[in-house]
Write a protein that holds these residues in place. Sequence first.
Motif, PDB file in Angstrom:
ATOM      1  N   ILE A 169       0.849  -1.179   0.000  1.00 29.79           N
ATOM      2  CA  ILE A 169       0.000   0.000   0.000  1.00 29.79           C
ATOM      3  C   ILE A 169       0.892   1.239   0.000  1.00 29.79           C
ATOM      4  O   ILE A 169       1.987   1.228   0.580  1.00 29.79           O
ATOM      5  N   GLN A 173      -2.084   6.399  -0.172  1.00 31.51           N
ATOM      6  CA  GLN A 173      -3.287   5.672   0.224  1.00 31.51           C
ATOM      7  C   GLN A 173      -3.506   5.764   1.730  1.00 31.51           C
ATOM      8  O   GLN A 173      -4.618   5.994   2.198  1.00 31.51           O
ATOM      9  N   PHE A 222      -9.484   4.528  -3.661  1.00 28.36           N
ATOM     10  CA  PHE A 222      -8.283   4.618  -2.825  1.00 28.36           C
ATOM     11  C   PHE A 222      -7.819   3.249  -2.327  1.00 28.36           C
ATOM     12  O   PHE A 222      -6.722   3.122  -1.780  1.00 28.36           O
ATOM     13  N   PHE A 223      -8.670   2.240  -2.508  1.00 24.86           N
ATOM     14  CA  PHE A 223      -8.300   0.890  -2.077  1.00 24.86           C
ATOM     15  C   PHE A 223      -8.946  -0.085  -3.072  1.00 24.86           C
ATOM     16  O   PHE A 223      -9.955  -0.728  -2.779  1.00 24.86           O
TER      17      PHE A 223
END
Length: 453
Positions: A169, A173, A222-223
Amino acid sequence: MIFIYSLEGRGRQLYDAAMNRNIEGMRTALSNGADINWHHPGLLNYTPLHVAAECNRSDAVQWLLSKGATVDSRDKLGQTPLMYAARNGHTQVVTMLLEKGADVTASDIVGWTALDHAEQYRRSDIATLLRVHSDLLSLLKHLLLVSPIVSSTGPTRYFLPIVLSPEKITKEQKETFTETCDPLVISFNSKLVLQGLFPTLIVSLLSRKESPHFFIDSKSPFFPKQLRHAVKLYSEDLFGSVIFVDEHKFIEVYFTGNPKDCSVLRPVILEGLSASAAALAYNEETLGISAVTYCPQKHRSRETERNPHPIEISYKRDPPEIRCSIETDLPPIALTDERQSCWLLDPVPPSVVPIETFLPEGSVLNEFHAPVILKAVKKIVNEWDTLGLYLGVQNEDLLSIDFNSLHQINVCRKNMIVHWLKTGTATREKLIKALEDLERNDVAAEVKRLPYQ
């Protein structure tokens, strides 16, 4: 006299015959065109097989299975005939269902399997029978390596964190998840090389039987996907996403919900870590688990400043004091930053009703109102998408929500309500009208009882 049954009437005829062990009546209903998997609209969407299994009508169960009844059909609670037979102690019916391939590992909407139901109701003989029929998946679940994805449709699927993509990640993020509070930092004995603690923690939380419950959260810009070292869960009870990031030496936990719930989430995570340590045969005392926040001190050493590290905390004073865990000679500072204290201190009870319990009348609603709406419509289960249509959500958007939410009802319902609130047309009155159109006047009444302001 000739009776003409509607499709619903034929289904009800089959249902009643199954409940009363009337094989001839069942045969007649089926020959008249009854759907063998008909769902009773007034009784949790039971099928004839559900009621036969629950009422211990073994001959009716045998007949329905021989005619092709779906062995793992689900009602509104996500429960299968096997779960009802196991809970009620009907050994012969359980055996029949298992012989037809009933899924022992299937779980209902709260994550309970047939074995869980049998153990809860102390049906020891049936629990033993179910364990014998369990396969590798049951072993993996026991070791906290895999968790079922509780969905509204299709066969049970499973979430196995250790086989996810190994991508990392990004810092960008992470920053999107720190709007309301700093991350919780879980650290361990630095002398140990830990293996498997991160994925077992995730599975232990997904497997919880008590509130708060957790689900695999949906994809977002964002994910976009779950990763081996970064997993995003959703808790409807806390109304927020919980993002876990494995940094090898420690685990970061980000929470997007109300900061006052951080103090609820932290002990739940610690419980999950204890369960994970037990599953992996780690000595918990040797692990030296710490769950605090990053050190905010201004350090003398550039090396210390560059490397994030947790604080040490003392509760001897009010407010508590925190120290740097590396430069221990730095003076302590009071724990007054709410972005950190929300994790480490119990919240002060509010003197007035929290604003999030209100649902204004005659004005446009927004995402701020999602928690109170979701709490009010929690009884809407399989009808979540129909409610969405009545609210004006487009069918293609509902299909996308269902797909991105892995068909998990709790996540689908949340994302549908949030989508509707983002349209800028959501009102209290529209929600009540949609619930009434859905013929869920009981839920509409709950919304009507909410304070206006």
